[in-house]
Write an enzyme that holds these catalytic residues in place. Sequence first.
Site, PDB file in Angstrom:
ATOM      1  N   GLU A 115       5.537  26.354  78.362  1.00  0.00           N
ATOM      2  CA  GLU A 115       6.782  26.847  77.776  1.00  0.00           C
ATOM      3  C   GLU A 115       6.503  28.243  77.240  1.00  0.00           C
ATOM      4  O   GLU A 115       5.690  28.426  76.335  1.00  0.00           O
ATOM      5  CB  GLU A 115       7.264  25.917  76.653  1.00  0.00           C
ATOM      6  CG  GLU A 115       7.795  24.594  77.197  1.00  0.00           C
ATOM      7  CD  GLU A 115       8.374  23.672  76.133  1.00  0.00           C
ATOM      8  OE1 GLU A 115       8.933  22.629  76.516  1.00  0.00           O
ATOM      9  OE2 GLU A 115       8.259  23.967  74.932  1.00  0.00           O
ATOM     10  N   ASP A 130      13.219  27.960  64.075  1.00  0.00           N
ATOM     11  CA  ASP A 130      11.766  28.075  63.989  1.00  0.00           C
ATOM     12  C   ASP A 130      11.277  28.300  62.569  1.00  0.00           C
ATOM     13  O   ASP A 130      11.926  28.955  61.765  1.00  0.00           O
ATOM     14  CB  ASP A 130      11.287  29.233  64.876  1.00  0.00           C
ATOM     15  CG  ASP A 130      11.340  28.855  66.349  1.00  0.00           C
ATOM     16  OD1 ASP A 130      10.635  27.893  66.717  1.00  0.00           O
ATOM     17  OD2 ASP A 130      12.098  29.485  67.106  1.00  0.00           O
ATOM     18  N   TYR A 146      13.243  17.037  75.844  1.00  0.00           N
ATOM     19  CA  TYR A 146      12.316  17.462  74.808  1.00  0.00           C
ATOM     20  C   TYR A 146      12.730  16.764  73.524  1.00  0.00           C
ATOM     21  O   TYR A 146      13.763  17.091  72.945  1.00  0.00           O
ATOM     22  CB  TYR A 146      12.405  18.983  74.662  1.00  0.00           C
ATOM     23  CG  TYR A 146      11.443  19.628  73.689  1.00  0.00           C
ATOM     24  CD1 TYR A 146      11.165  19.078  72.434  1.00  0.00           C
ATOM     25  CD2 TYR A 146      10.819  20.829  74.008  1.00  0.00           C
ATOM     26  CE1 TYR A 146      10.292  19.687  71.554  1.00  0.00           C
ATOM     27  CE2 TYR A 146       9.950  21.455  73.119  1.00  0.00           C
ATOM     28  CZ  TYR A 146       9.695  20.870  71.897  1.00  0.00           C
ATOM     29  OH  TYR A 146       8.851  21.487  71.006  1.00  0.00           O
TER      30      TYR A 146
END
Lengths: 403, 268
Positions: B49, B60, B175
């Site tokens: 990735e 994040d 995911y």
Amino acid sequence: MSEKIDFAAFPDARGHFGRYGGRFVSETLMAALEDLEAVYNRLKDDPQFRADFDYDMAHYVGRPSPLYFAERLTKKVGGAQIWLKREDLNHTGAHKVNNTIGQALLAKHIGKRRVIAETGAGQHGVASATVAARLGLECQVYMGADDVERQKLNVYRMKLLGAEVIPVTSGSRTLKDALNEAMRDWVTNVDHTFYIIGTVAGPHPYPMLVRDFQSIIGREAREQCLKMNDRLPDALVACVGGGSNAIGLFHPFLNDESVSMYGVEAAGDGIETGRHSAPLAAGRPGVLHGNRTYLMENEDGQIIDTHSISAGLDYPGVGPEHSWLKDIGRVNYVGATDDEAMAAFRDLTRIEGIMPALESAHAVAYAMKLAATMSPDQIIVVNLSGRGDKDILTVASIDGISF
Amino acid sequence: MNRIAKRFASLAETGRKALIPYVTAGDPVPEVTLPLLHAMVDAGADIIELGMPFSDPMADGPVIQLACERSLAGGTTVRSLLDTVARFRETDQTTPIVLMGYLNPVEAMGYEVFTNRCSEVGVDGVLIVDLPPEEAVDVAPVFRSRDIDLVFLVAPTTTEARMELISQAGSGYLYYVSLKGVTGAATLDPVEVAGRVETIRKHAKLPIGVGFGIKDAESARLVSRVADGVVVGSALVQQIADHAGQPDLIPEKVSAVLRAMREAMDQG
């Protein structure tokens, strides 16, 4: 506009205003947003919820806020009549509290005991801390480190109210970074935390519900203008950062074709300098903070730094409904520079004895220009969205004075 | 069958699980990324990735936020990182590359231009954090027509109804974000993850990768027992941050962490 649009029918079921709006967030937040949407759709027409909201508006905020004819300012300008919708007289000093009361009622219904908020000028932070104090909720407010510096008084107000102010040092250290950090908090604490977004931006249903809570401004102004003048205003003027005070004023008038509308963005040092916060004037559509809207970005799609003398307008995006209203031509989006806003701040203070927030001073500045081009029998309603007490230190430093 | 499907099929034959490292392209300087990609493959990476840097990475934590800042300061763009993938493909035609990032830089480039270039250079999948399946409806055909998988996230808060929706919209793999929080926030709970992965399997035929909170060989081993793939990001990006002043050392430092994970996973 070629065909008639029913503005009350937007956003659509997926939270879109034309191509704008939507729900662009990471998967972790989707369930919380779906829940919030469901709860809001259930409560918005619930008589008890509406009664609770109206009660607080009347007895806690002090509504209705007056519609005031600024006679001396009108004379000085020599043109259309300038009327001020006095949101500066609300409890906590700005329109922000209309929304925080609404969202805090939602938080209570959902059963969340902690609220978070982002803030630029600190008005939304103060309004969130205020409702949290009243309802006994834990409250943390994210604020860009630069804004913490330039809005010290509001930072201290929030602390007195029992909220924790968390300075955000990432990125440009202003409102957009505070929003990023609030989103990160929410994604971590989503089980027990309600995020009180301060403007008509963010993922669906926020732009819709913040607009609905703020629309009390326009509903009152419409009724007051009809009562006092026996007619609707010719023009509405409001400043636009995220755009909540502007949508609040505009929305109840959107179906009135005779009323023209002006959203005033922060032109900073001037649009041509690149140092401004005017995505509608100089940006392009993109996706940030959960919605598709006009943004200030570079050619690679990275968000660029903004500038405005007023922390509350210093934001690279804008509410998605404004982007749509721009594209369809229903609202004119214009700008006022830092210098023009400062001049309007001084004019309104000296001529009417009303000290506006620097954000609202942008609207006053444009309204004075506009009024000069119109006739004395015409009416302009300006949203005086907040009072200037919080900006005293900024103005003093421009005057070379420190305390 | 594209590279991602082939890779999961061949792993399944040998009973191994996919090791999926994440690094931000151009971090800390553009020259590191190409040797780093090859080094990670040598250390046992099955799928890579590759992060597209963004100025406002809302999902994040601080480790990847700083990686984005370093990368952007070095001038990395979506176009330039696609050029890097093209050079990677000159010598590696088999390791799948999935681009991961936020929507705005992709929109700014334009979906047609972006997917055409992805297809040209050999990108196999794209994972856009702030593009849930509902908003992807209009653009999904553009990706599908170029055989680029759209990888979607499943979260601990995802309802079973949404799992159904996501598994129908997604391709390549799913995911599973093992934590409520931002990347690199905490360490996952392997028992809870096992339960959730089991639930997702009731709704999805796609392989399931698990990420967020995998910090070391032991957590990688535990997750590999229940998932089809193990995604590791912040633990590698921290190595890059620690050696940002000596970029030549980065491929080996990152590889060392990956090799330990690979060994632990293969022992099961």
